[in-house]
Each structure stands twice: as C-alpha cells, then as structure tokens.
Design a protein around this motif. Structure first.
Motif, mmCIF file in Angstrom:
data_model
loop_
_atom_site.group_PDB
_atom_site.id
_atom_site.type_symbol
_atom_site.label_atom_id
_atom_site.label_comp_id
_atom_site.label_asym_id
_atom_site.label_seq_id
_atom_site.Cartn_x
_atom_site.Cartn_y
_atom_site.Cartn_z
ATOM 1 N N TYR A 168 0.833 -1.198 0.000
ATOM 2 C CA TYR A 168 0.000 0.000 0.000
ATOM 3 C C TYR A 168 0.871 1.254 0.000
ATOM 4 C CZ TYR A 168 -3.398 3.499 1.505
ATOM 5 O OH TYR A 168 -4.180 4.623 1.587
ATOM 6 N N HIS A 169 1.814 1.335 0.906
ATOM 7 C CA HIS A 169 2.670 2.522 1.008
ATOM 8 C C HIS A 169 3.483 2.720 -0.262
ATOM 9 C CE1 HIS A 169 6.332 4.775 2.201
ATOM 10 N NE2 HIS A 169 5.460 5.508 2.864
ATOM 11 N N ALA A 170 4.004 1.637 -0.825
ATOM 12 C CA ALA A 170 4.820 1.739 -2.034
ATOM 13 C C ALA A 170 4.003 2.255 -3.215
ATOM 14 C CB ALA A 170 5.436 0.375 -2.358
ATOM 15 N N ALA A 171 2.792 1.712 -3.391
ATOM 16 C CA ALA A 171 1.941 2.159 -4.500
ATOM 17 C C ALA A 171 1.466 3.594 -4.296
ATOM 18 C CB ALA A 171 0.746 1.223 -4.644
ATOM 19 N N THR A 294 9.889 2.540 -11.387
ATOM 20 C CA THR A 294 9.235 1.421 -10.731
ATOM 21 C C THR A 294 9.546 1.398 -9.241
ATOM 22 O OG1 THR A 294 8.904 -0.989 -10.886
ATOM 23 C CG2 THR A 294 11.139 -0.177 -11.186
ATOM 24 N N ILE A 295 8.965 0.443 -8.559
ATOM 25 C CA ILE A 295 9.252 0.171 -7.151
ATOM 26 C C ILE A 295 10.060 -1.116 -7.089
ATOM 27 C CG2 ILE A 295 8.295 -0.424 -4.897
ATOM 28 C CD1 ILE A 295 7.756 2.451 -5.564
ATOM 29 N N ALA A 301 15.569 -11.455 -1.762
ATOM 30 C CA ALA A 301 15.844 -11.258 -0.337
ATOM 31 C C ALA A 301 14.658 -11.701 0.512
ATOM 32 C CB ALA A 301 16.180 -9.799 -0.059
ATOM 33 N N MET A 302 13.446 -11.480 0.012
ATOM 34 C CA MET A 302 12.259 -11.932 0.742
ATOM 35 C C MET A 302 12.250 -13.444 0.859
ATOM 36 S SD MET A 302 9.324 -9.427 -0.845
ATOM 37 C CE MET A 302 7.966 -10.177 0.063
ATOM 38 N N ALA A 303 12.589 -14.125 -0.244
ATOM 39 C CA ALA A 303 12.615 -15.589 -0.221
ATOM 40 C C ALA A 303 13.701 -16.101 0.726
ATOM 41 C CB ALA A 303 12.838 -16.137 -1.629
ATOM 42 N N GLU A 304 14.887 -15.473 0.674
ATOM 43 C CA GLU A 304 15.969 -15.885 1.567
ATOM 44 C C GLU A 304 15.576 -15.652 3.027
ATOM 45 O OE1 GLU A 304 20.021 -15.002 0.758
ATOM 46 O OE2 GLU A 304 19.667 -14.644 -1.370
ATOM 47 N N LEU A 326 8.783 -7.209 7.916
ATOM 48 C CA LEU A 326 8.494 -6.252 6.850
ATOM 49 C C LEU A 326 9.794 -5.883 6.137
ATOM 50 C CD1 LEU A 326 5.935 -4.789 5.815
ATOM 51 C CD2 LEU A 326 6.634 -2.825 7.179
ATOM 52 N N MET A 327 9.855 -6.157 4.845
ATOM 53 C CA MET A 327 11.049 -5.898 4.044
ATOM 54 C C MET A 327 10.952 -4.512 3.393
ATOM 55 S SD MET A 327 12.819 -8.749 4.335
ATOM 56 C CE MET A 327 13.958 -8.818 2.946
ATOM 57 N N PRO A 328 12.091 -3.823 3.241
ATOM 58 C CA PRO A 328 12.065 -2.483 2.640
ATOM 59 C C PRO A 328 11.945 -2.534 1.116
ATOM 60 C CG PRO A 328 14.316 -3.100 3.145
ATOM 61 C CD PRO A 328 13.450 -4.211 3.679
ATOM 62 N N VAL A 329 11.339 -1.512 0.540
ATOM 63 C CA VAL A 329 11.285 -1.353 -0.916
ATOM 64 C C VAL A 329 12.041 -0.082 -1.285
ATOM 65 C CG1 VAL A 329 9.081 -2.545 -1.122
ATOM 66 C CG2 VAL A 329 9.122 -0.059 -0.842
ATOM 67 N N GLU A 330 12.275 0.112 -2.582
ATOM 68 C CA GLU A 330 13.024 1.289 -3.037
ATOM 69 C C GLU A 330 12.352 1.882 -4.274
ATOM 70 O OE1 GLU A 330 17.563 2.457 -4.530
ATOM 71 O OE2 GLU A 330 17.088 0.407 -3.894
#
Length: 341
Positions: A168-171, A294-295, A301-304, A326-330
C-alpha cells in the motif's frame, strides 16, 4: 550404507568416535539447540576427523526430517516467481536443504494438499501469493503442524510466520510521484485480483488520488493478470477513447512494459505523450526502452529471509512467529516518467 564424503564413513562411525549416540549426532548435525556443549564439540571433532558429510537421504533416515522445503506456487511463471525460487534455493543450499516446487492453484482440494504432505513429508513449507491466502492449504498445514512461512499474505494466520512488503505505502508513493510531475489524468492497471498485493496497490492508488483532490476516471481503470498479454489488452482499453490519461501506473513491470509497446504502436511518445510506471523492478524494467520508473521489491531477499525464518522455526529459535517481517522497498526513477505537458 555409505552416506558421507568418505564412502566407508557412516553416522554410526561418527557416533563411535565421538563417544555419543547416533541420535545425538543427528541432533548436532540438524542444528538443534538442546545438546550439551561437550557432546556437540565431540561430534564436531569426529566429523572433521572422519571427513564426514551426510547426504540428504542419510540425514532423513537419522532423524525425523526430510530436509525438503516445499515452495508452493499458484502460477510458476514470470521474473517475480523466478526471483523467489532463486532466493529460496540459495538459502536452502546454505542450510543443507533442498527445494521442491509444487503448483497449487485456487482449485486445490484438501485431498491434494494432504497427499503432497504425506508423500514428501516436507520439513517446512513456503507459501507464495495467492497460495499464502488459500484457506484449504492453510488449514491442512496447521492441522499437520508443518512449519510454514507465508510470503506477502493479505492477513495474519495464527501460528504461521510471514514475510512481506508494504504494498500500500509503495503504491501510494508511486502515485504521488506521478501527481508531483503534474499528472492529473492517471490510469491504473490492476494485477490479478486474487492477489492481496494487487488489491492493496489499487486501494493505494485511489487513496492517493483522493488525497490530492483528483478524480479517478473509471474508464481508465483496467483489469490485468500480471502477465504481459493482459497488460497489452488493458493498455488498449484505457487508451482507445477520445480522451486519454497522461500517465498510467501498472501494478507490475510486465504489464507496464506492455503499455510502452502499445503506446509506441499508437504513436504516443513515452514519456512525452504518456508517462508509464511499474512495480517490482524485474530485469525487464531496465531493459525496455525507455527504462521503467518502478518500485524495487526485494523478491530474492524476501525468499531468503523466509527460508531463514523457517530454519529458525525448525531449530526452535523463532518464538514470535505471529509478528510479520516487513522488508524495505526502493523507489526507482527512470526514463519512463516525465512532467505532464
């Protein structure tokens, strides 16, 4: 039975040299916590002395684990799922486990999931979206008490760990970016509505538009399925009218790339005539021309991280499974978005 680097070395040999039971050797090799330090050191010295490296089959016979991790997909296609597999396999290899990829779609029955569990006896399971929200599968795993980590679920499930991003925050951030460039007429392509992330991204788009005092034109909202072909169809639907948006935000990069192709076919310059934004930052995002804003979602990294959390659960070291990681996005600004003209 030979089961190590040295074909004459067995787990029984390790136990004899270490002066402990075969069960203790198995517990040490499995990384279990409650083994006396002196016995652990003795086993480690024996393993080094005998050049012993247990294979998967021998380890499963020596303990109660199969050393197989089930990675359950709904549709194993696309760069997102390829990245998920790469990350999971990399971490599993480090931990001495093997990945088994299984396809379970929304028609999966209780009998099918129970057959999978009984035949393979997975030590643990990773659930990708939308399988991670499949109530039949969740109930079967909970009943069998199979350690499970859910990736990007829509809601929590008691006793099951999860790893996710804030879709939600990323979009919302991406929508704000388009608005900051002066775009008021913005279209949106929805991902597979069965996925929780698709619903969250659509909600964020609507909320960001509303917060900016901008109306959402429903004719510029189109349903996709996260596949390139669906992005083409959605782009044609949005752009066919007499009035067109000046920007389109697509729920993933595959569909955003399709928007760029359709725009080119219609003689629309990107970003001069149409700004295009995506989500995920798959390799295609930087390969398409112009490259996609894009995001970046850290899929591997999520899978690992999910595998790491599963390993902690198997070793009794994750006491807070109900708290999601919660993983970070960029946010990645590239050439496909520009100021509204």
């Amino acid at each position: 039975m030979a089961d190590g680097k040295n074909p004459k070395t067995t787990i029984a040999d390790v136990a004899r040299v270490a002066g402990v039971s075969v069960t203790t050797v198995s517990r040490v090799l499995n990384g279990e916590k409650y083994v006396r330090e002196d016995k652990k050191k003795a086993v480690e010295r024996a393993v080094a002395k005998l050049d012993y490296q247990p294979n998967l089959y021998a380890r499963s016979l020596a303990g109660d684990r199969s050393y197989l991790i089930g990675l359950l997909f709904d549709d194993p296609r696309g760069d997102y799922l390829s990245g998920m597999q790469r990350g999971a396999m990399h971490r599993c290899r480090e931990e001495g486990y093997h990945i088994v990829v299984e396809l379970f779609d929304r028609t999966t029955t209780l009998d099918q999931i129970e057959q999978f569990l009984s035949k393979l006896r997975p030590s643990g399971v990773l659930l990708t979206p939308p399988v991670c929200d499949n109530k039949v599968i969740l109930a079967a795993l909970a009943r069998k008490k199979v350690p499970t980590v859910r990736i990007s679920p829509s809601e929590d499930f008691p006793g099951m760990a999860s790893v996710k991003i804030d879709d939600y925050h990323a979009a919302y951030q991406m929508t704000e970016h388009l608005i900051s460039l002066g775009h008021k007429d913005i279209g949106f392509i929805i991902g597979d509505i069965e996925h929780a992330d698709a619903r969250a991204r659509l909600r964020a788009f609507r909320d960001a538009m509303k917060a900016a005092g901008l109306a959402v034109n429903e004719d510029w909202i189109a349903q996709g399925s996260y596949q390139f072909a669906s992005g083409r169809d959605a782009a044609k639907q949005i752009l066919r009218g007499h009035t067109r948006p000046t920007a389109i935000f697509s729920s993933n990069d595959d569909m955003a790339a399709a928007v760029i192709v359709v725009a080119d076919e219609m003689g629309l310059e990107v970003p001069g005539g149409l700004s295009v934004a995506g989500f995920d930052d798959i390799p295609l995002a930087s390969a398409v021309s112009p490259s996609l804003t894009t995001i970046r979602q850290p899929v591997e990294a999520m899978a690992e991280t999910a595998v790491g959390r599963l390993m902690a659960m198997l070793k009794g070291g994750d006491s807070d499974v109900d708290t999601p990681i919660l993983m970070p996005v960029e946010f990645i600004k590239r050439a496909s978005t520009g100021t509204c003209k």
